[in-house]
Motif scaffolding. Sequence first.
Motif, PDB file in Angstrom:
ATOM      1  N   ARG A  50      38.535  11.161  63.415  1.00 60.31           N
ATOM      2  CA  ARG A  50      37.964   9.943  62.823  1.00 60.31           C
ATOM      3  C   ARG A  50      36.695   9.486  63.540  1.00 60.31           C
ATOM      4  O   ARG A  50      35.867   8.812  62.947  1.00 60.31           O
ATOM      5  CB  ARG A  50      38.995   8.837  62.779  1.00 60.31           C
ATOM      6  CG  ARG A  50      39.369   8.237  64.111  1.00 60.31           C
ATOM      7  CD  ARG A  50      40.317   7.052  63.897  1.00 60.31           C
ATOM      8  NE  ARG A  50      40.884   6.589  65.118  1.00 60.31           N
ATOM      9  CZ  ARG A  50      42.038   6.984  65.627  1.00 60.31           C
ATOM     10  NH1 ARG A  50      42.751   7.887  65.005  1.00 60.31           N
ATOM     11  NH2 ARG A  50      42.485   6.493  66.756  1.00 60.31           N
ATOM     12  N   PHE A  51      36.528   9.885  64.803  1.00 56.99           N
ATOM     13  CA  PHE A  51      35.336   9.467  65.531  1.00 56.99           C
ATOM     14  C   PHE A  51      34.120  10.330  65.187  1.00 56.99           C
ATOM     15  O   PHE A  51      32.994   9.915  65.398  1.00 56.99           O
ATOM     16  CB  PHE A  51      35.583   9.462  67.037  1.00 56.99           C
ATOM     17  CG  PHE A  51      36.636   8.465  67.439  1.00 56.99           C
ATOM     18  CD1 PHE A  51      36.433   7.110  67.242  1.00 56.99           C
ATOM     19  CD2 PHE A  51      37.840   8.877  67.986  1.00 56.99           C
ATOM     20  CE1 PHE A  51      37.405   6.182  67.586  1.00 56.99           C
ATOM     21  CE2 PHE A  51      38.810   7.965  68.340  1.00 56.99           C
ATOM     22  CZ  PHE A  51      38.596   6.620  68.128  1.00 56.99           C
ATOM     23  N   THR A  52      34.380  11.520  64.693  1.00 58.98           N
ATOM     24  CA  THR A  52      33.275  12.423  64.370  1.00 58.98           C
ATOM     25  C   THR A  52      33.212  12.750  62.882  1.00 58.98           C
ATOM     26  O   THR A  52      32.534  13.700  62.484  1.00 58.98           O
ATOM     27  CB  THR A  52      33.395  13.721  65.184  1.00 58.98           C
ATOM     28  OG1 THR A  52      34.656  14.330  64.907  1.00 58.98           O
ATOM     29  CG2 THR A  52      33.259  13.441  66.671  1.00 58.98           C
ATOM     30  N   GLN A  53      33.897  11.968  62.076  1.00 60.14           N
ATOM     31  CA  GLN A  53      33.927  12.222  60.640  1.00 60.14           C
ATOM     32  C   GLN A  53      32.513  12.267  60.066  1.00 60.14           C
ATOM     33  O   GLN A  53      31.686  11.393  60.324  1.00 60.14           O
ATOM     34  CB  GLN A  53      34.730  11.132  59.943  1.00 60.14           C
ATOM     35  CG  GLN A  53      34.920  11.366  58.473  1.00 60.14           C
ATOM     36  CD  GLN A  53      35.814  10.305  57.860  1.00 60.14           C
ATOM     37  OE1 GLN A  53      36.090   9.276  58.454  1.00 60.14           O
ATOM     38  NE2 GLN A  53      36.256  10.568  56.652  1.00 60.14           N
ATOM     39  N   GLY A  54      32.240  13.329  59.327  1.00 63.33           N
ATOM     40  CA  GLY A  54      30.951  13.447  58.661  1.00 63.33           C
ATOM     41  C   GLY A  54      29.834  14.051  59.498  1.00 63.33           C
ATOM     42  O   GLY A  54      28.718  14.197  59.019  1.00 63.33           O
ATOM     43  N   VAL A  55      30.128  14.397  60.753  1.00 58.42           N
ATOM     44  CA  VAL A  55      29.114  15.018  61.610  1.00 58.42           C
ATOM     45  C   VAL A  55      29.743  16.207  62.336  1.00 58.42           C
ATOM     46  O   VAL A  55      30.948  16.280  62.508  1.00 58.42           O
ATOM     47  CB  VAL A  55      28.515  14.051  62.658  1.00 58.42           C
ATOM     48  CG1 VAL A  55      27.805  12.885  61.996  1.00 58.42           C
ATOM     49  CG2 VAL A  55      29.564  13.551  63.637  1.00 58.42           C
TER      50      VAL A  55
END
Length: 182
Positions: free
Chosen positions: A158-163
């Motif tokens: 969830r902390f790196t979602q989308g990257v």
Amino acid sequence: MATRYAALLRGINVGGSRKVPMAELRTLMEGLGHDGVRTHLQSGQAVFASDHGDEEALAAELSTAIAAHFGFAVDVIVRDHAYLKGIVEACPYPAGELEPKQLHVTYFSAPVPPERFGEIDRDAHLPEEFRLGDRALYLYAPNGVGRSGLAEQLARPRFTQGVIATARNWNTVTKLVELTAD
């Protein structure tokens, strides 16, 4: 004049899976037209020179070539020497006073909003701490990342979602600056 870059490959040569031999990676990158290709360690760093100038396009091209050659997808982040040097210079921790295993940088493929990390109880993890930088996260883990509860929490999707996110220890961070300066 060509720009020197580092390619950071995520999740290769770990635990016997997703094997990418460095000699094959160098040959693959040379076949893409890159000059001065060198690899560092077996954990997914390559430096090269290119006139291309578009880090995202370079990363996508290399990721596609790796998938075609090795048969599995690998996330890649490409950063130029100036960016890598800036990450070292902007380090919010006294890197020269720390053991390299105590300091890590997670590189992100795009900016991550600070609010995304708002739920982390920073006091609960002291003396471990982290700070955000330019498409990067600096992690200070005095007992090393392997024993870090904060590192474990920060690795949650969830902390790196989308990257794309890929971490390197301080020795590798500084070595990439040196290698891209050639």
